[in-house]
Design a protein around this motif. Structure first.
Motif, PDB file in Angstrom:
ATOM      1  N   GLY A  14     110.996 -46.080 -22.059  1.00 53.17           N
ATOM      2  CA  GLY A  14     111.290 -46.808 -23.284  1.00 53.17           C
ATOM      3  C   GLY A  14     112.105 -48.074 -23.149  1.00 53.17           C
ATOM      4  O   GLY A  14     112.879 -48.404 -24.050  1.00 53.17           O
ATOM      5  N   PHE A  15     111.913 -48.795 -22.043  1.00 56.94           N
ATOM      6  CA  PHE A  15     112.622 -50.067 -21.902  1.00 56.94           C
ATOM      7  C   PHE A  15     111.645 -51.236 -21.804  1.00 56.94           C
ATOM      8  O   PHE A  15     110.599 -51.139 -21.157  1.00 56.94           O
ATOM      9  CB  PHE A  15     113.529 -50.039 -20.666  1.00 56.94           C
ATOM     10  CG  PHE A  15     114.617 -49.009 -20.772  1.00 56.94           C
ATOM     11  CD1 PHE A  15     115.656 -49.174 -21.681  1.00 56.94           C
ATOM     12  CD2 PHE A  15     114.582 -47.860 -19.989  1.00 56.94           C
ATOM     13  CE1 PHE A  15     116.650 -48.210 -21.798  1.00 56.94           C
ATOM     14  CE2 PHE A  15     115.571 -46.898 -20.107  1.00 56.94           C
ATOM     15  CZ  PHE A  15     116.614 -47.071 -21.016  1.00 56.94           C
ATOM     16  N   LEU A  16     112.041 -52.346 -22.450  1.00 57.57           N
ATOM     17  CA  LEU A  16     111.235 -53.572 -22.447  1.00 57.57           C
ATOM     18  C   LEU A  16     111.472 -54.393 -21.195  1.00 57.57           C
ATOM     19  O   LEU A  16     110.635 -55.205 -20.796  1.00 57.57           O
ATOM     20  CB  LEU A  16     111.620 -54.459 -23.640  1.00 57.57           C
ATOM     21  CG  LEU A  16     111.494 -53.883 -25.037  1.00 57.57           C
ATOM     22  CD1 LEU A  16     112.014 -54.900 -26.052  1.00 57.57           C
ATOM     23  CD2 LEU A  16     110.052 -53.534 -25.323  1.00 57.57           C
ATOM     24  N   ALA A  17     112.645 -54.267 -20.645  1.00 56.76           N
ATOM     25  CA  ALA A  17     113.061 -55.066 -19.487  1.00 56.76           C
ATOM     26  C   ALA A  17     114.238 -54.344 -18.848  1.00 56.76           C
ATOM     27  O   ALA A  17     114.865 -53.480 -19.473  1.00 56.76           O
ATOM     28  CB  ALA A  17     113.494 -56.470 -19.929  1.00 56.76           C
ATOM     29  N   PRO A 141     103.307 -47.318 -15.910  1.00 62.71           N
ATOM     30  CA  PRO A 141     103.660 -46.072 -15.212  1.00 62.71           C
ATOM     31  C   PRO A 141     104.875 -46.248 -14.300  1.00 62.71           C
ATOM     32  O   PRO A 141     104.786 -46.165 -13.080  1.00 62.71           O
ATOM     33  CB  PRO A 141     102.381 -45.758 -14.420  1.00 62.71           C
ATOM     34  CG  PRO A 141     101.799 -47.098 -14.140  1.00 62.71           C
ATOM     35  CD  PRO A 141     102.121 -47.965 -15.322  1.00 62.71           C
ATOM     36  N   VAL A 142     106.008 -46.512 -14.920  1.00 62.72           N
ATOM     37  CA  VAL A 142     107.237 -46.736 -14.169  1.00 62.72           C
ATOM     38  C   VAL A 142     108.420 -46.386 -15.074  1.00 62.72           C
ATOM     39  O   VAL A 142     108.343 -46.590 -16.287  1.00 62.72           O
ATOM     40  CB  VAL A 142     107.311 -48.221 -13.689  1.00 62.72           C
ATOM     41  CG1 VAL A 142     107.099 -49.193 -14.816  1.00 62.72           C
ATOM     42  CG2 VAL A 142     108.626 -48.532 -12.989  1.00 62.72           C
ATOM     43  N   THR A 143     109.451 -45.830 -14.467  1.00 65.92           N
ATOM     44  CA  THR A 143     110.692 -45.623 -15.207  1.00 65.92           C
ATOM     45  C   THR A 143     111.742 -46.599 -14.686  1.00 65.92           C
ATOM     46  O   THR A 143     111.736 -46.961 -13.514  1.00 65.92           O
ATOM     47  CB  THR A 143     111.213 -44.176 -15.051  1.00 65.92           C
ATOM     48  OG1 THR A 143     111.350 -43.882 -13.667  1.00 65.92           O
ATOM     49  CG2 THR A 143     110.257 -43.173 -15.691  1.00 65.92           C
ATOM     50  N   LEU A 144     112.634 -47.019 -15.573  1.00 65.27           N
ATOM     51  CA  LEU A 144     113.658 -48.003 -15.195  1.00 65.27           C
ATOM     52  C   LEU A 144     115.060 -47.399 -15.193  1.00 65.27           C
ATOM     53  O   LEU A 144     115.961 -47.939 -14.576  1.00 65.27           O
ATOM     54  CB  LEU A 144     113.621 -49.192 -16.161  1.00 65.27           C
ATOM     55  CG  LEU A 144     112.308 -49.983 -16.200  1.00 65.27           C
ATOM     56  CD1 LEU A 144     112.401 -51.104 -17.236  1.00 65.27           C
ATOM     57  CD2 LEU A 144     111.957 -50.549 -14.835  1.00 65.27           C
ATOM     58  N   GLY A 145     115.248 -46.327 -15.914  1.00 58.35           N
ATOM     59  CA  GLY A 145     116.560 -45.678 -15.948  1.00 58.35           C
ATOM     60  C   GLY A 145     117.541 -46.305 -16.916  1.00 58.35           C
ATOM     61  O   GLY A 145     118.415 -45.622 -17.442  1.00 58.35           O
TER      62      GLY A 145
END
Ligand SMILES: NC(=O)c1ccc[n+]([C@@H]2O[C@H](COP(=O)([O-])OP(=O)(O)OC[C@H]3O[C@@H](n4cnc5c(N)ncnc54)[C@H](OP(=O)(O)O)[C@@H]3O)[C@@H](O)[C@H]2O)c1
Length: 177
Positions: A14-17, A141-145
């Motif tokens: 759920g992050f845009l950047a 398909p990536v998580t940013l934390g």
């Protein structure tokens, strides 16, 4: 009435950047530019854009770094307290409550769609003002934390449709008012 759409890509969490406004994680994904929920088809119906100051700053910096010209021929409304350098592009600066500038945005869009580009809190302000109709999200398909949030609010949506475009899950939601 103009349809108002928050159209964006985001990470699985759920992050845009990232916190330092990097989109490298997004640009390395594969997408079919002619595939489902593609930017060109969406943009063809758009009459005005609305974005926050960080997003505008990113777009301008990115253009200067890459030499890409300003991509938009319709009015872009930038919501900010900052003083940005003058531009020859059709960019209009506003600040304060959504109610104080929303009618100008809708008038500039004619009968076409309004694209809420982001960030998330600005999309939330527009939803709080009762003006947001739907959200189109392309999940990479990536998580940013950690990072810039998609929509830092409690806001109910109804899932309208889900399609795949190569690496992305593309979901359409309508706002539940
Ligand atoms: N993944 C994607 O497809 C996607 C899409 C959009 C954005 N992004 C990225 O996500 C990040 C979003 O950044 P962000 O979360 O900081 O959001 P933002 O909406 O781009 O910028 C937030 C800033 O806008 C100004 N602002 C917001 N509402 C305002 C109001 N009502 N009146 C006056 N000023 C107002 C404030 O800055 P000032 O007070 O300093 O003016 C605020 O700090 C950026 O890095 C952007 O590039 C990614």
């Amino acid at each position: 009435m103009n349809r108002v759409t928050y159209y964006t890509a985001c990470s699985l969490d759920g992050f845009l950047a990232t916190e330092d406004d990097s989109l490298d994680w997004l640009f390395r994904q594969r997408i079919d530019e002619d595939g489902p929920m593609n930017h060109g088809a969406f943009m063809a119906g758009v009459g005005a854009l609305v974005m926050g100051a960080t997003t505008y700053g990113w777009v301008v910096d990115h253009g200067e770094r890459t030499g890409e010209p300003w991509a938009y021929t319709v009015p872009t409304w930038v919501v900010t307290h900052r003083q940005f350098p003058p531009t020859e592009n059709d960019v209009r600066f506003v600040s304060g409550s959504v109610d104080s500038w929303w009618s100008d945005v809708t008038a500039s869009a004619g009968d076409r769609e309004i694209w809420v580009v982001g960030g998330g809190d600005l999309a939330g302000q527009i939803a709080d003002a009762g003006q947001l109709d739907r959200m189109l999200v392309q999940y990479a398909p990536v998580t940013l934390g950690a990072g810039r949030p998609l929509l830092p609010r409690l806001q109910d949506f109804a899932l309208v449709d889900v399609v795949r475009n190569q690496d992305f899950v593309c979901a359409e939601y309508s706002v539940v008012r």
